[in-house]
Design a protein around this motif. Structure first.
Motif, PDB file in Angstrom:
ATOM      1  N   MET A   1       0.842  -1.190   0.000  1.00 25.23           N
ATOM      2  CA  MET A   1       0.000   0.000   0.000  1.00 25.23           C
ATOM      3  C   MET A   1       0.881   1.245   0.000  1.00 25.23           C
ATOM      4  N   LYS A   2       0.583   2.158  -0.894  1.00 26.42           N
ATOM      5  CA  LYS A   2       1.471   3.327  -1.067  1.00 26.42           C
ATOM      6  C   LYS A   2       0.976   4.528  -0.247  1.00 26.42           C
ATOM      7  N   ALA A   3       1.951   5.177   0.378  1.00 26.86           N
ATOM      8  CA  ALA A   3       1.644   6.332   1.225  1.00 26.86           C
ATOM      9  C   ALA A   3       2.528   7.506   0.838  1.00 26.86           C
ATOM     10  N   ALA A   4       2.132   8.693   1.289  1.00 31.56           N
ATOM     11  CA  ALA A   4       2.955   9.895   1.099  1.00 31.56           C
ATOM     12  C   ALA A   4       3.006  10.657   2.408  1.00 31.56           C
ATOM     13  N   VAL A   5       4.139  11.313   2.636  1.00 34.67           N
ATOM     14  CA  VAL A   5       4.315  12.115   3.847  1.00 34.67           C
ATOM     15  C   VAL A   5       4.526  13.566   3.420  1.00 34.67           C
ATOM     16  N   MET A   6       3.698  14.467   3.939  1.00 36.01           N
ATOM     17  CA  MET A   6       3.857  15.890   3.609  1.00 36.01           C
ATOM     18  C   MET A   6       4.506  16.600   4.802  1.00 36.01           C
ATOM     19  N   GLY A   7       5.779  16.979   4.636  1.00 32.55           N
ATOM     20  CA  GLY A   7       6.532  17.642   5.701  1.00 32.55           C
ATOM     21  C   GLY A   7       7.512  16.671   6.337  1.00 32.55           C
ATOM     22  N   TYR A   8       8.805  16.831   5.985  1.00 41.81           N
ATOM     23  CA  TYR A   8       9.815  15.886   6.490  1.00 41.81           C
ATOM     24  C   TYR A   8      10.622  16.530   7.623  1.00 41.81           C
ATOM     25  N   GLY A   9       9.898  17.030   8.615  1.00 38.86           N
ATOM     26  CA  GLY A   9      10.562  17.573   9.807  1.00 38.86           C
ATOM     27  C   GLY A   9      10.684  16.470  10.848  1.00 38.86           C
ATOM     28  N   THR A  10      10.658  16.863  12.111  1.00 38.00           N
ATOM     29  CA  THR A  10      10.838  15.892  13.198  1.00 38.00           C
ATOM     30  C   THR A  10       9.800  14.774  13.132  1.00 38.00           C
ATOM     31  N   ILE A  11       8.527  15.136  13.038  1.00 38.65           N
ATOM     32  CA  ILE A  11       7.474  14.105  13.098  1.00 38.65           C
ATOM     33  C   ILE A  11       7.392  13.333  11.777  1.00 38.65           C
ATOM     34  N   GLY A  12       7.486  14.049  10.653  1.00 40.47           N
ATOM     35  CA  GLY A  12       7.412  13.383   9.343  1.00 40.47           C
ATOM     36  C   GLY A  12       8.514  12.345   9.181  1.00 40.47           C
ATOM     37  N   SER A  13       9.729  12.723   9.569  1.00 44.08           N
ATOM     38  CA  SER A  13      10.830  11.747   9.460  1.00 44.08           C
ATOM     39  C   SER A  13      10.621  10.627  10.479  1.00 44.08           C
ATOM     40  N   GLY A  14       9.996  10.957  11.616  1.00 38.89           N
ATOM     41  CA  GLY A  14       9.663   9.926  12.611  1.00 38.89           C
ATOM     42  C   GLY A  14       8.685   8.904  12.048  1.00 38.89           C
ATOM     43  N   VAL A  15       7.718   9.367  11.262  1.00 39.22           N
ATOM     44  CA  VAL A  15       6.730   8.456  10.662  1.00 39.22           C
ATOM     45  C   VAL A  15       7.446   7.476   9.723  1.00 39.22           C
ATOM     46  N   VAL A  16       8.350   8.004   8.892  1.00 41.11           N
ATOM     47  CA  VAL A  16       9.105   7.129   7.974  1.00 41.11           C
ATOM     48  C   VAL A  16       9.901   6.104   8.788  1.00 41.11           C
ATOM     49  N   GLU A  17      10.481   6.577   9.899  1.00 41.82           N
ATOM     50  CA  GLU A  17      11.286   5.696  10.755  1.00 41.82           C
ATOM     51  C   GLU A  17      10.425   4.610  11.412  1.00 41.82           C
ATOM     52  N   VAL A  18       9.262   4.993  11.933  1.00 41.41           N
ATOM     53  CA  VAL A  18       8.375   4.009  12.586  1.00 41.41           C
ATOM     54  C   VAL A  18       7.924   2.955  11.568  1.00 41.41           C
ATOM     55  N   LEU A  19       7.580   3.409  10.367  1.00 42.13           N
ATOM     56  CA  LEU A  19       7.136   2.455   9.329  1.00 42.13           C
ATOM     57  C   LEU A  19       8.255   1.476   8.973  1.00 42.13           C
ATOM     58  N   GLU A  20       9.504   1.944   9.109  1.00 49.25           N
ATOM     59  CA  GLU A  20      10.652   1.081   8.815  1.00 49.25           C
ATOM     60  C   GLU A  20      10.934   0.149  10.002  1.00 49.25           C
ATOM     61  N   ILE A  21      11.004   0.722  11.219  1.00 52.78           N
ATOM     62  CA  ILE A  21      11.335  -0.080  12.417  1.00 52.78           C
ATOM     63  C   ILE A  21      10.333  -1.226  12.581  1.00 52.78           C
ATOM     64  N   ASN A  22       9.048  -0.905  12.430  1.00 56.02           N
ATOM     65  CA  ASN A  22       8.002  -1.905  12.697  1.00 56.02           C
ATOM     66  C   ASN A  22       7.323  -2.400  11.415  1.00 56.02           C
ATOM     67  N   VAL A  71       0.093  11.453   5.009  1.00 58.59           N
ATOM     68  CA  VAL A  71       0.395  11.982   6.338  1.00 58.59           C
ATOM     69  C   VAL A  71       0.695  13.472   6.185  1.00 58.59           C
ATOM     70  N   GLU A  72       0.113  14.287   7.091  1.00 58.07           N
ATOM     71  CA  GLU A  72       0.431  15.716   7.081  1.00 58.07           C
ATOM     72  C   GLU A  72       1.142  16.050   8.385  1.00 58.07           C
ATOM     73  N   THR A  73       2.426  16.411   8.266  1.00 60.05           N
ATOM     74  CA  THR A  73       3.221  16.752   9.443  1.00 60.05           C
ATOM     75  C   THR A  73       3.977  18.058   9.163  1.00 60.05           C
ATOM     76  N   MET A  74       3.300  18.965   8.471  1.00 56.17           N
ATOM     77  CA  MET A  74       3.941  20.227   8.101  1.00 56.17           C
ATOM     78  C   MET A  74       3.808  21.262   9.210  1.00 56.17           C
ATOM     79  N   GLY A  75       2.665  21.227   9.923  1.00 56.78           N
ATOM     80  CA  GLY A  75       2.385  22.230  10.951  1.00 56.78           C
ATOM     81  C   GLY A  75       1.775  23.480  10.328  1.00 56.78           C
ATOM     82  N   GLY A  76       1.078  24.264  11.174  1.00 57.96           N
ATOM     83  CA  GLY A  76       0.451  25.502  10.705  1.00 57.96           C
ATOM     84  C   GLY A  76      -0.826  25.232   9.922  1.00 57.96           C
ATOM     85  N   VAL A  77      -1.620  26.271   9.730  1.00 60.98           N
ATOM     86  CA  VAL A  77      -2.914  26.077   9.072  1.00 60.98           C
ATOM     87  C   VAL A  77      -2.771  26.088   7.546  1.00 60.98           C
ATOM     88  N   GLU A  78      -2.024  27.030   7.017  1.00 62.65           N
ATOM     89  CA  GLU A  78      -1.793  27.045   5.570  1.00 62.65           C
ATOM     90  C   GLU A  78      -0.298  26.917   5.281  1.00 62.65           C
TER      91      GLU A  78
END
Ligand code: HSE
Length: 399
Positions: A1-22, A71-78
């Protein structure tokens, strides 16, 4: 199943890491491996393995029919709102950690998700890795929730703990929190209570099913708390914590964010360091407490991935969330009742004359001022009386 992450900051990179670790355990639960196909970011990440997945145009993700989860991990409203709306309209499930977006646009995005038979999920927006959103939406549904009181900001809880343990001043503790990566370079949202305010607005919206505007919530941060206040707190055997409180009054809620003096018997007294906790009182359940890692990369990413897994298991289903756009008129905060701890240079006689029966507090090594605790009174009454006193150095509510 294909996913996308919007915003590769602390949380966005954490999501990629969690998907890899587990990867394996998540694949077992979903029945398919979740693979991140795109990462949307303004930066290139030259030399980083993520570089080959980087895209700069959100339309690439919206227009790719292979992508089911975003996944949206950019922060802020716009531009987060514009991007998330486009993803939902394109039939993709969205999971976010962005409390600013959820507090302001939550009900609107839930309605858009419903119209497109997908999910807009936001477990990570409150309490980091603590499953409080799911608990309110799915588990506490037999109850009328009469109170939610939370320590909802890890940075300020860390700072208050350190000031208490070390007796240090606010500025030194803030610098330490920044050095440790807890507080942002601009720590305003944490220390002025704005972050906790958005989180209690979200929780209150979910328990009442209506829109609670965070702008309506009286909010005080911890930036005026000093080492002298901590000395008084110790003299009273209490701890100062930044609390976000929501209490049912009639058909509405009385909501406030403010530092409070807690007694050791209070369920949130022992919540220290960066931990968060949420105390809930239901009319039939009674009391429940949710405690855990409320901030930080992997705990928050863990909650985002939970939302991804849930959507992945219900790809063709919208899971209903009761949060309608009608605004809830909050109860006038002037009516809420507390005892108030006050520091002043006024004379004892003047204090008694204005406030009546009070308890005086002596703190070791503090002179040239008087500390006292009032009897229970409304916020409005306190304000009138405080204005009569010649000089209020500090006021902290006593729980
Ligand atoms: N700045 C927030 C905190 C991050 O310290 O709790 C988690 O929302």
């Amino acid at each position: 199943m294909k996913a996308a992450v919007m915003g590769y900051g602390t949380i966005g990179s954490g999501v990629v890491e969690v998907l890899e670790i587990n990867k394996d355990s998540i694949a077992k639960r979903v029945g398919d491996e979740i693979e991140v196909k795109y990462v949307l970011d303004l930066r290139e990440f030259e030399g980083d393995p993520i570089q080959k997945k980087i895209v700069h145009d959100y339309q690439v993700i919206a227009n790719d029919p292979e992508i089911r989860l975003v996944v949206e991990t950019m922060g802020g409203v716009e531009p987060a709102f514009t991007f998330v709306k486009a993803m939902l309209e394109a039939g993709k499930h969205v999971a976010t950690s962005n409390k600013a977006l959820v507090a302001e646009k939550g009900s609107e995005l839930i309605a858009i998700a419903k119209a497109h038979n997908v999910n807009f999920m936001f477990e990570a927006s409150v309490g980091g890795g603590i499953p409080i959103i799911r608990s309110i939406n799915r588990c506490l549904v037999a109850d009328v929730v009469e109170e939610i009181t939370g320590i909802l900001n890890g940075t300020t809880n860390y700072m208050m703990t350190k000031m208490t343990v070390e007796g240090s001043e606010f500025a030194d503790v803030l610098k330490d929190a920044q050095d440790k990566g807890y507080a942002e370079k601009d720590p305003t949202a944490d220390i002025e209570g704005y972050d906790a305010c958005r989180k209690i607005a979200i929780l209150t919206s979910l328990v009442c099913g209506q829109q609670v505007d965070y702008q309506d919530i009286p909010t005080e941060g911890i930036s005026k708390i000093t080492a002298v206040d901590i000395k008084y707190a110790k003299a009273m055997g209490r701890a100062i914590k930044l609390l976000a409180t929501s209490k049912k009054v009639g058909d509405s809620y009385s909501v406030m964010v403010a530092p409070c003096l807690l007694a050791p018997e209070h369920p949130l007294y022992s919540v220290n360091d960066v931990y968060n906790a949420v105390f809930v009182h239901g009319n039939v359940l009674g009391d429940a407490m949710f405690y855990g890692s409320g901030a930080g990369k992997l705990p928050t990413a863990s909650a985002v991935v939970v939302d991804m897994v849930e959507s992945a298991k219900h790809l063709d289903k919208h899971i209903p969330v009761e949060w309608h756009p009608e605004k809830l008129q909050l109860v006038d905060s002037g009516l809420s009742e507390n005892r108030f701890f006050v520091r002043t240079t006024a004379e004892e006689a003047a204090i008694k004359n204005i406030f009546g029966d009070v308890e005086f507090v002596k703190a070791e090594g503090v002179s040239g001022e008087i500390g006292f605790v009032t009897s229970v009174m409304t916020e409005a009454d306190y304000k009138v009386k405080a204005a009569e006193l010649s000089d209020v150095i500090q006021m902290i509510r006593v729980k």
